[in-house]
Scaffold this motif. Structure first.
Motif, mmCIF file in Angstrom:
data_model
loop_
_atom_site.group_PDB
_atom_site.id
_atom_site.type_symbol
_atom_site.label_atom_id
_atom_site.label_comp_id
_atom_site.label_asym_id
_atom_site.label_seq_id
_atom_site.Cartn_x
_atom_site.Cartn_y
_atom_site.Cartn_z
ATOM 1 N N LEU A 166 0.758 -1.265 0.006
ATOM 2 C CA LEU A 166 -0.080 0.057 0.166
ATOM 3 C C LEU A 166 1.096 1.223 -0.065
ATOM 4 C CD1 LEU A 166 -2.699 1.558 0.287
ATOM 5 C CD2 LEU A 166 -2.678 1.288 2.730
ATOM 6 N N ASP A 167 1.827 1.572 1.010
ATOM 7 C CA ASP A 167 2.683 2.445 1.069
ATOM 8 C C ASP A 167 3.588 2.548 -0.336
ATOM 9 O OD1 ASP A 167 1.816 3.415 3.320
ATOM 10 O OD2 ASP A 167 3.433 2.384 4.326
ATOM 11 N N ALA A 168 3.996 1.522 -0.893
ATOM 12 C CA ALA A 168 4.626 1.663 -2.165
ATOM 13 C C ALA A 168 3.521 2.221 -3.272
ATOM 14 C CB ALA A 168 5.036 0.132 -2.785
ATOM 15 N N GLU A 169 2.822 1.692 -3.159
ATOM 16 C CA GLU A 169 1.667 2.412 -4.423
ATOM 17 C C GLU A 169 1.458 3.762 -4.101
ATOM 18 O OE1 GLU A 169 -2.874 1.628 -5.895
ATOM 19 O OE2 GLU A 169 -2.038 -0.032 -4.723
ATOM 20 N N ARG A 170 1.317 4.090 -2.676
ATOM 21 C CA ARG A 170 0.899 5.595 -2.327
ATOM 22 C C ARG A 170 2.030 6.343 -2.724
ATOM 23 N NH1 ARG A 170 0.236 5.374 3.505
ATOM 24 N NH2 ARG A 170 0.358 7.777 3.441
#
Length: 258
Positions: free
Chosen positions: A32-36
């Motif tokens: 999720l953080d990589a995508e954000r």
């Protein structure tokens, strides 16, 4: 950049992952953080708070480093040399391809310090001084550091999903389960690290570039929250030791990071 430098033939995501240090930093993020983070950077927005801290690679100022052998080979083949992303990672003191010290002009040229654009390509001298020779970086001794550099390069190019938060947490829990306790698991890793790096304490690894390793922290056994904020390079060091002392078979997820 995708349009201006690659005529739109390389996607913004590929530019970000393959041509910036974010491609290395993202390896340790959660999915999720990589995508954000990717969405924010591609959209031209700055990262902030925890996300900024967890993707920071700490490239000092605008100082750039290069490998003279890489630069000479590219100049002979292409007519110019290019900056390599891996060479800019702060813990990279040697070229992962040639295992030779990287060089820099950091601290030698005040013109460069004020205006890094004056050093346009690897190997070029300052357009003002003209007489400053690059300085070789001090490379940590021992086979372990050379292996570490190779593993970092391999991780950057292959983008494995081993170190993302979800997979890393699952692997650590299974690893600890094989030893029966966190204390025994940590002790096994630290002993292997000391053996590989020829150091009395595992915490001494990384002192050459200013950061110490805490095995419990890297494993996520100290700060038990939704995200293990240990830098990717620390996970690579610890993971290499974990594979060597693993007492039972654990299926490791290493498919490419999407």
């Amino acid at each position: 950049m995708s349009r201006n430098y690659f005529a739109g033939k390389v996607t913004p995501q590929d530019v970000l992952v393959k041509h910036t240090v974010f491609g290395f930093a993202r390896l340790g993020l959660s999915s999720l953080d990589a995508e954000r983070a990717s969405s924010s950077l591609i959209g031209g927005r700055r990262l902030c708070g925890e996300l900024q801290a967890n993707t920071q690679v700490h490239v000092p100022r605008a100082v750039l480093r290069w490998c003279p052998i890489c630069a000479d080979a590219e100049s002979d083949e292409l007519g110019f040399a290019s900056w390599h992303v891996l060479h800019q990672l702060p813990f990279m003191m040697m070229c992962p391809t040639h295992c030779t010290p990287l060089v820099t002009v950091d601290g030698l040229c005040q013109c460069y310090d004020r205006d890094p654009i004056k050093l346009r390509l690897p190997g070029e001298r300052c357009h003002t001084c003209h007489n400053v020779e690059p300085l070789e970086l001090a490379v940590p001794t021992g086979k372990a550091y050379r292996r570490f550099v190779k593993l970092c390069a391999e991780a950057f190019h292959e983008q494995p999903s081993t170190f993302i938060h979800e997979n890393w947490t699952r692997f650590v829990l299974e690893f600890v389960g094989c030893f029966g306790s966190e204390a025994r698991a940590i002790d096994a890793i630290e002993k292997q690290l000391c053996k590989d790096w020829e150091l009395p304490f595992a915490e001494s690894i990384g002192s050459a570039w200013g950061w110490a390793i805490s095995v419990p922290e890297v494993l996520g056994l100290v700060v038990k929250d939704r995200y293990n904020s240990s830098a990717t390079w620390k996970k690579i060091v610890v993971y290499d030791a974990m594979k060597k002392v693993l007492p039972c078979d654990i299926k490791v997820c290493c498919r490419p990071h999407s």
